[in-house]
Design a protein around this motif. Sequence first.
Motif, short mmCIF file in Angstrom:
data_model
loop_
_atom_site.label_atom_id
_atom_site.label_comp_id
_atom_site.label_asym_id
_atom_site.label_seq_id
_atom_site.Cartn_x
_atom_site.Cartn_y
_atom_site.Cartn_z
N GLY B 107 -57.70 9.11 -18.75
CA GLY B 107 -58.45 10.33 -18.50
C GLY B 107 -59.04 10.88 -19.80
O GLY B 107 -60.18 11.34 -19.83
N LEU B 108 -58.26 10.78 -20.86
CA LEU B 108 -58.74 11.27 -22.16
C LEU B 108 -59.96 10.45 -22.60
O LEU B 108 -60.98 11.00 -23.01
N GLY B 109 -59.84 9.14 -22.46
CA GLY B 109 -60.95 8.28 -22.85
C GLY B 109 -62.21 8.63 -22.06
O GLY B 109 -63.30 8.83 -22.64
N LEU B 110 -62.06 8.74 -20.75
CA LEU B 110 -63.22 9.04 -19.91
C LEU B 110 -63.78 10.42 -20.23
O LEU B 110 -64.99 10.61 -20.28
N ALA B 111 -62.88 11.37 -20.46
CA ALA B 111 -63.34 12.72 -20.76
C ALA B 111 -64.15 12.73 -22.05
O ALA B 111 -65.19 13.39 -22.14
N LEU B 112 -63.69 11.98 -23.06
CA LEU B 112 -64.42 11.93 -24.32
C LEU B 112 -65.81 11.35 -24.11
O LEU B 112 -66.80 11.82 -24.66
N PHE B 118 -75.68 12.11 -21.89
CA PHE B 118 -76.41 10.86 -21.65
C PHE B 118 -77.06 10.97 -20.29
O PHE B 118 -76.61 11.74 -19.44
N PRO B 119 -78.16 10.22 -20.08
CA PRO B 119 -78.83 10.32 -18.78
C PRO B 119 -77.89 9.86 -17.67
O PRO B 119 -77.17 8.88 -17.84
N GLY B 120 -77.89 10.60 -16.59
CA GLY B 120 -77.04 10.23 -15.45
C GLY B 120 -75.62 10.70 -15.60
O GLY B 120 -74.73 10.22 -14.92
N ARG B 121 -75.37 11.66 -16.48
CA ARG B 121 -74.01 12.10 -16.71
C ARG B 121 -73.41 12.73 -15.45
O ARG B 121 -72.26 12.48 -15.09
N GLY B 122 -74.23 13.54 -14.77
CA GLY B 122 -73.74 14.21 -13.56
C GLY B 122 -73.27 13.19 -12.53
O GLY B 122 -72.21 13.33 -11.94
N LEU B 123 -74.10 12.17 -12.36
CA LEU B 123 -73.77 11.14 -11.37
C LEU B 123 -72.48 10.42 -11.77
O LEU B 123 -71.58 10.23 -10.95
N ARG B 125 -70.09 11.51 -13.56
CA ARG B 125 -68.95 12.39 -13.40
C ARG B 125 -68.52 12.42 -11.94
O ARG B 125 -67.35 12.28 -11.61
N THR B 126 -69.49 12.58 -11.05
CA THR B 126 -69.17 12.62 -9.63
C THR B 126 -68.45 11.34 -9.20
O THR B 126 -67.44 11.38 -8.51
N LEU B 127 -69.01 10.21 -9.63
CA LEU B 127 -68.40 8.93 -9.23
C LEU B 127 -66.98 8.81 -9.77
O LEU B 127 -66.09 8.32 -9.10
N LEU B 128 -66.79 9.29 -11.00
CA LEU B 128 -65.46 9.16 -11.60
C LEU B 128 -64.44 10.06 -10.92
O LEU B 128 -63.26 9.76 -10.90
#
Lengths: 456, 321
Positions: B107-112, B118-123, B125-128
């Motif tokens: 989770g820490l890695g992904l959060a960092l 970056f482009p598509g960050r929202g998407l 995040r939702t997928l994750l």
Amino acid sequence: MSTHQTARSRRTIRAVLVAVSAGSLLAACSGAGGSSSEAGGESINVLMVGNPQMEDIAKLTKDTFTKDTGIKVNFTILPENELRDKVTQDIATQAGQYDVATIGAYEVPIWNKNGWLQELSSYAEKDAAFDKDDLLKPMVQSLSGEDDKLYALPFYGESSFLMYNKEVMEEKGITVPEKPTWQQVADIAAKADGARPGMKGICLRGLAGWGELGASLSTVVNTFGGTWFTEDWKAQVDSPEFKKATDFYVDLVRKHGQSGAAQSGFTECLNAMSQGKVAMWYDATSAAGPLEDPSSSKIAGKVGYAYAPVDKTDSSGWLWTWAWAMPKTTKKADAASKFMLWASGKEYEKLVGEKLGWPRVPAGKRASTYEIPQYKEASAAFGDITVKSIEQANPTNPGVQPRPTVGVQFVAVPEFQDLGTKVTQDISAAIAGKTSVDKALEKGQKLAEEVAKNYR
Amino acid sequence: MTTLTPAPRTVRTDPPHRPGKRETPNKWRRRIPLLPALIFTVVVTQLPFVATLVISTFQWNILKPGERHFTGLSNYGFVFTDERLRTAVLNTIALTASVVILSVLLGLGLALLLDRRFPGRGLARTLLITPFLVMPVAAALLWKHAIYNPDYGLLNGTLNAVYRLFGAENGPTIDWLSNSAMPAVIVSLVWQWTPFMMLILLAGLQAQPGDVLEAARVDGASAWQTFCHITLPHLRQYIELGVLLGTIYVVQTFDAVFTITQGGPGSQTTNLPYEIYLTMFRKYEYGEAAAAGVVVVIGAIVIATFALRTIASLFREEVSR
């Protein structure tokens, strides 16, 4: 963050913790929800096991039974293990949520002794069309109380036998004897293993549970001369015969059994067999119906059948029936009995045959079923051997020594569910290669001795 | 319950602008709207617990009606001496610790990564986050059948495809659930809990004061130094919160164990909730099950309080530094 704040947040978090733990406790305690209420017309709640035959009746009821009688039937379908949880809870706590439930040959004597079940002979005798005398004798035996009255009506009955893929056997030049011994079966499994890419020799239940692995294994133990308990309640789980049978079983399934053996029960084996992943399968006779159904089975019409393999006894098939029982708590006994008599009756069998196909008839409970011409034709491969297996099964003396209770693949005492589950858990682990049979049986013997203490 | 405890204190610390005499009725007038909720909470949380305490002192097998009797604390004796329960405790600890630690790290890695633009960050995040939204039973079924199944599962399918790439006819058929049941359950739970940890840590990262980071950069700190000396201490309380909440929930894991392995092979993946379930629904020994449940709750409260104390003292050290 100041100390004061920390202390407060600590208190808050602790409060959250207490709430969370209390909540989880609550969740563990809350039981089944309320029953549904009906608007106009009578309705009954039926709880049943999720076998193909039950799925069929759930589909057929509305347009036939409900149409004719006006009685609405609400079905709840659960897998075997979960069904037992729920039905035992419901009946033992007198919750009265269900008017009809499917229970098996194991439960009837125990529950009847507890006074939980409604006597059904009087309903069955009043209904001439039901023809009680047509029911097969072993079925009546296993569903009757000590007063010789029926406490459940059989929906279908089964023994166990060996099913094999005829094509594969022909290709390999193997003849499967009509009455094979377990040694012969092991040899055939070795030869058939790998007959096709990824194909295994045999499918045997390996999933823990007294009604899963426990059922198959107990029949092997019986025919190898073993038993769970002697007549005077001495535990026999670590006896040489029990051990020899278990060693044989575990060895066979490890060497030539299906992939994922420790996780596969009836359903998984049915899949493996009907998808052509295994060459043989030792299991319930009622599996023949779904295996012969072209819509779900790739090997329909190519299946051969042989009697349950033996070692020391003449026959070794188990005896089981899923039957309709009525808890004493029901307030709709009349409607419930109508449903049960209909579902177990001859007309229902014909209905299934005509609407869904004759192999799918819930058979194994009536002598007359095997005289219906269409069914005879559809079950040509397995009908005869099924009914003979059922008739040969001897619930009072299934092995080589007298038993303390009635039952082929189970010991009819309440503790057996727990004992069978725990012992098969360890044997399942031996199948997975995580423990040895010796260790598993050593532990099992201790558990069995605990149970025996209650009866000596 | 959370809001109930501080409520009276808030009243007490109010400025004393009312005459003392009227305070008591006034206090109660304020509490009246709260009372139904309070009573409801007590009824639905505390009464079942009391009932459980009572049941735990009975010898009660529901399959043997008429044999129920008071047996004192013998059920507790059983709980503390039973070998299966001991195994279950060890399994619970192993399962909880590995799931929480692994999912915090991931989770820490992904959060960092998600903290950067970056482009598509929202998407992304939702997928994750999605795994956390899947119902536990559905997720467990998915792992059991679609991924671990030796015949048609994704893992073996992929292996076979790779083997075929290199010219072999067929890859190995690995029976994941028999060979490594515990890791299999852990992986499925990590998959489910990583998003939760990621969300908490992401919130922590985004609450980081930008000027401090900028100051660090100006002072010539490397990215790694910034992470170790600024970001990580800042994240500490978020990590601790994640660990605490994660532990509380993962200890109770039932769905994954029940669905994927049924506690097997043997009792290798049988954790406490599943063992209690077996006592309740296979053995039908309600007294034993209740006693085990009580012990688990007390244990959980003790451990949580203890963990909380440690955490709180760490906080203080952090502040005073």
